[in-house]
Design a protein around this motif. Structure first.
Motif, short mmCIF file in Angstrom:
data_model
loop_
_atom_site.label_atom_id
_atom_site.label_comp_id
_atom_site.label_asym_id
_atom_site.label_seq_id
_atom_site.Cartn_x
_atom_site.Cartn_y
_atom_site.Cartn_z
N ASN A 3 91.41 26.02 83.98
CA ASN A 3 91.72 27.35 83.47
C ASN A 3 92.02 28.32 84.61
N ASN A 4 91.23 28.23 85.69
CA ASN A 4 91.46 29.10 86.84
C ASN A 4 92.84 28.86 87.46
N ASP A 13 95.57 30.47 85.44
CA ASP A 13 95.67 31.91 85.62
C ASP A 13 96.26 32.26 86.98
N THR A 20 96.44 39.46 85.99
CA THR A 20 97.33 38.83 85.02
C THR A 20 97.35 39.68 83.76
#
Length: 297
Positions: free
Chosen positions: A187-188, A191, A222
């Motif tokens: 997930n990091n 992003d 973001t």
């Protein structure tokens, strides 16, 4: 008795089983000429004829058979043109497995047997695993050892929470935590890839063995939301600018989709922030930073 009856002939002797088999072989070899019938392809889907080599084969098994099945008759091709031979192949385990693989490969997502089996997975087991994963996540967030996982499970049982009787040891806690970390890292990375501006934050410390360590974070924006994500901890041989810079590059390459920090220094908005001892000294990072990023002042 038949010799005493005028005009009568003795009946032919019945052939034994061995004699019948031998007669059949002789008939097949000398008198019978077999060939591939086109209606076999319609009756048995997948059965095809290779006119160039004069053999019939199963296209399904050729495509999905494993390397150990390459010597099978209907994979390499056979000239035993008999309907009974085809029926025997269709009922074989090789053909059934190959058909199952083809069905899974061509089916729509969610319609395969495996997908349907997952849908029928016991909801109680899913609920139990959810509790166990949350326990592992709490231990990791609070820096607790994996051995605490065992008594945490016992405590959950005493509180009336159903956690089952499996996956309740410290080794399983380590595996669960590794999967949680992998999902969070994914997930990091997603992003970070979408961000047009990132800041690298690094802070030094020493562990119980007095080994110099650097904790690395990435701050990015973001869709107007500013987020600070933990990247990882890495050890450095020496707490000077050169070793810290190399450690940061290695950390980014290991825990993100970026090969190294230098690959992103060309972004329009790229900033590096560090908390390093003696930052402005002759051996500090400020004197080394222009060599790493010529645009830095």
């Amino acid at each position: 008795m038949w010799r005493f009856i005028s005009g009568a002939q003795a009946p032919k002797r019945k052939l034994t089983n061995d004699e019948q088999l031998e007669k059949g072989r002789e008939y097949e070899k000398v008198k019978r000429s077999r060939g591939f019938l086109q209606n076999w392809s319609r009756e048995f889907p997948g059965i095809s004829y290779d006119e160039q080599n004069g053999v019939m084969f199963c296209s399904v098994c050729r495509e999905f058979a494993t390397s150990s099945d390459t010597t099978a008759a209907f994979v390499r091709g056979t000239n035993n043109f008999k309907k009974e031979t085809i029926k025997k192949h269709v009922d074989s385990e090789l053909h059934k497995v190959s058909c199952g693989k083809r069905e899974a490969a061509t089916a729509r997502p969610g319609s395969t047997r495996a997908d349907k089996a997952l849908e029928k997975l016991n909801q109680t087991q899913i609920s139990r695993l959810s509790v166990l994963f949350r326990v592992c996540h709490a231990l990791a967030k609070n820096g607790r050892p994996f051995t605490d996982y065992v008594w945490q499970c016992k405590l959950a049982v005493q509180n009336g929470v159903d956690v089952g009787k499996t996956y309740r040891n410290d080794k399983q806690a380590r595996d669960f935590t590794a999967h949680i970390a992998a999902a969070q890292r994914k997930n990091n990375n997603h992003d970070i890839e979408k961000a047009k501006f990132i800041t690298l934050l690094s802070d030094g410390s020493t562990d119980c063995s007095v080994t110099e360590q650097e904790a690395l974070y990435v701050r990015h924006a973001t869709a107007g939301v500013i987020t600070t994500s933990f990247v990882g901890i890495h050890s450095v041989d020496k707490a000077d600018a050169q070793h810290i810079e190399q450690g940061i590059c290695n950390n980014m390459a290991l825990n993100t989709n970026m090969d190294e920090v230098k690959n992103i220094s060309g972004l329009p908005d790229f900033h590096q922030g560090y908390q390093i001892s003696n930052l402005g000294s002759p051996a500090g990072y400020c004197t080394f930073l222009p060599n790493f990023d010529p645009c830095s002042q």
